[in-house]
Design a protein around this motif. Structure first.
Motif, PDB file in Angstrom:
ATOM      1  N   CYS A 128       0.815  -1.219   0.000  1.00  9.85           N
ATOM      2  CA  CYS A 128       0.000   0.000   0.000  1.00  9.85           C
ATOM      3  C   CYS A 128       0.848   1.267   0.000  1.00  9.85           C
ATOM      4  O   CYS A 128       0.405   2.315  -0.435  1.00  9.85           O
ATOM      5  N   GLY A 129       2.078   1.178   0.565  1.00  8.75           N
ATOM      6  CA  GLY A 129       2.969   2.338   0.552  1.00  8.75           C
ATOM      7  C   GLY A 129       2.822   3.272   1.742  1.00  8.75           C
ATOM      8  O   GLY A 129       3.628   4.195   1.890  1.00  8.75           O
ATOM      9  N   HIS A 130       1.853   3.052   2.609  1.00  2.80           N
ATOM     10  CA  HIS A 130       1.671   4.018   3.704  1.00  2.80           C
ATOM     11  C   HIS A 130       1.210   3.397   5.019  1.00  2.80           C
ATOM     12  O   HIS A 130       0.797   4.101   5.922  1.00  2.80           O
ATOM     13  N   CYS A 131       1.291   2.075   5.173  1.00  5.08           N
ATOM     14  CA  CYS A 131       0.909   1.449   6.446  1.00  5.08           C
ATOM     15  C   CYS A 131       2.116   1.458   7.395  1.00  5.08           C
ATOM     16  O   CYS A 131       3.191   1.951   7.049  1.00  5.08           O
ATOM     17  N   CYS A 175       5.068  -0.356   5.644  1.00  3.32           N
ATOM     18  CA  CYS A 175       5.541   0.346   4.439  1.00  3.32           C
ATOM     19  C   CYS A 175       6.306   1.603   4.848  1.00  3.32           C
ATOM     20  O   CYS A 175       7.349   1.916   4.264  1.00  3.32           O
ATOM     21  N   CYS A 208       3.773  -5.367   4.438  1.00  5.74           N
ATOM     22  CA  CYS A 208       2.640  -4.433   4.251  1.00  5.74           C
ATOM     23  C   CYS A 208       1.361  -5.005   4.885  1.00  5.74           C
ATOM     24  O   CYS A 208       0.987  -6.149   4.634  1.00  5.74           O
ATOM     25  N   GLU A 209       0.701  -4.196   5.701  1.00  8.10           N
ATOM     26  CA  GLU A 209      -0.443  -4.715   6.465  1.00  8.10           C
ATOM     27  C   GLU A 209      -1.647  -5.110   5.608  1.00  8.10           C
ATOM     28  O   GLU A 209      -2.194  -6.197   5.806  1.00  8.10           O
ATOM     29  N   PRO A 210      -2.085  -4.298   4.668  1.00  2.35           N
ATOM     30  CA  PRO A 210      -3.187  -4.776   3.812  1.00  2.35           C
ATOM     31  C   PRO A 210      -2.804  -6.041   3.028  1.00  2.35           C
ATOM     32  O   PRO A 210      -3.641  -6.936   2.833  1.00  2.35           O
TER      33      PRO A 210
HETATM   34 ZN   LIG Z   1       1.569  -1.143   3.360  1.00  2.00          ZN
END
Ligand SMILES: [Zn+2]
Ligand SMILES: [Zn+2]
Length: 367
Positions: A91-94, A97, A105-107
């Motif tokens: 996702c780039g922002h968890c 990430c 990455c969590e998602p």
């Molecule tokens: Zn992520």
């Protein structure tokens, strides 16, 4: 739209080529017409039940093809692009990430084991019932829907069969040496296990001008192959004490870096016994998650660093085009990794061959 895919309906049963339906694209989806898809050992672990996933599922996580269509929020990929699919879209922002660990990455970690894309939904169905995605890729099929971060644009000069294997085996092995361990020029490297991943560790070490590259496996055929990929020394693990032989080659200290790519309890132990004090072990293989592995305490001491790597610290948008360039420049062997080419209809034969330990990589070609 309808398309053909190899579906796993039951553990330890043959895959069935079936007609599935793909849902309309979500805004961040990319629809890929798959042209080549490698048969990886991890797919086999799902077929054999060692890795539990919801069924029915479409396996395949080493795919390359042409972008057919994109969702209306996609900006980095367009129709007609050639892409390699990444099995670790992120996702780039968890939490992870943001800590530069996209592999966690969590998602991704939440939805991948459930057989869904990052938004917690499937795009594939059969007679109205859900069919699951494998590792957000499912490339043993004519079409695959992946998130934008899982569709990596590559130059059109590379053939799809060569490109697809970058998506798992090559990235995992070369990346372990170059990105994860950051092997430096002149360093001594041991690769335990010379299958697809181990051979790529060897050619990764060669790319960065490692010193001695010592291949460990059983049997002349595998060791000869390791030499073709850059091993400077070979040790047949069935002949004598491997630890003593590595020490004899490394002034009695042990190797600077040891990569375990065989996935057996005894080779995990061997890895820590053959690394020098202060050296680094990278574990690439895996055993069943509930299996216990024991170590001699002394083998873990001496400031040794032990790390686990699943995808060679991949940053696919940085690394896939780099690996393509290395191939096109003649510095990375891909042609030699492909030892079988099959159609999707022959995929069960391909997995049977993989289960018997034959060859290096079989790739399914799709018209
Ligand atoms: Zn992520
Ligand atoms: Zn794989």
């Amino acid at each position: 739209m309808n398309f053909q895919a190899a579906v796993l309906n039951q553990i330890n049963a043959p895959l069935a080529i079936e007609t599935l339906t793909m849902a309309p694209l979500a805004p961040t989806d990319v629809l890929v017409r798959v042209r080549a898809s490698g048969l990886c050992h991890t797919d086999l672990e799902v077929i054999q039940g060692a890795l539990a996933y919801p069924l029915p599922i479409v396996l395949g996580h080493e795919g390359a093809g042409v972008v057919e269509a994109v969702g209306n929020e996609v900006t980095q990929v367009r129709a007609g692009d050639h892409v390699i699919c990444s099995w670790n879209p992120h996702c780039g922002h968890c939490f992870y990430c943001e800590r530069d660990l996209p592999i966690l990455c969590e998602p991704f970690s939440r939805n991948q084991p459930r057989g869904f894309l990052l938004d917690g939904r499937s795009r594939m169905s059969r007679d109205g019932a859900t069919v699951h995605h494998y590792s957000v890729t499912s490339t043993h099929a004519q079409y695959s829907v992946v998130p934008e971060s899982g569709a990596i644009v590559i130059p059109k000069e590379i053939a799809f069969d060569r490109a697809c294997i970058i998506g798992c085996g090559v990235m995992t092995g070369v990346g372990a040496a170059v990105r994860k361990a950051r092997v430096e020029a002149g360093a001594n490297v041991v690769a335990v296990g010379c299958g697809a991943v181990g051979l790529n560790v060897i050619q990764g070490a060669k790319l960065v001008d490692a010193g001695q590259i010592i291949a460990v496996d059983v049997g002349a055929q595998k060791l000869t192959r390791a030499q073709q990929f850059g091993a400077t020394h070979t040790i047949d693990a069935s002949q004598g004490d491997v630890v003593e032989q590595v020490k004899a080659l490394t002034a009695g200290r042990g190797a600077d870096y040891v990569f375990e790519a065989a996935g057996q309890a005894r080779t995990f132990r061997l890895a820590v016994e053959t690394v020098r004090p202060g050296g680094q072990v990278v574990w690439l293989g895996k055993v069943n998650v509930d299996q216990e592995v024991s170590f001699r305490w002394g083998s873990l001491m001496g400031e040794r660093r032990i790390v686990r790597s699943s995808y060679g610290d991949a940053r696919p948008r940085r690394d896939f085009p780099w690996l393509v360039d290395e191939y096109l420049g003649g510095r990375l062997k891909l042609d030699e990794l492909i030892t079988g080419r099959i159609t999707l209809a022959e995929i069960n034969d391909g997995f049977a061959s993989l289960a018997r330990g034959e060859g290096i990589r079989t790739v399914a070609l799709l018209p």
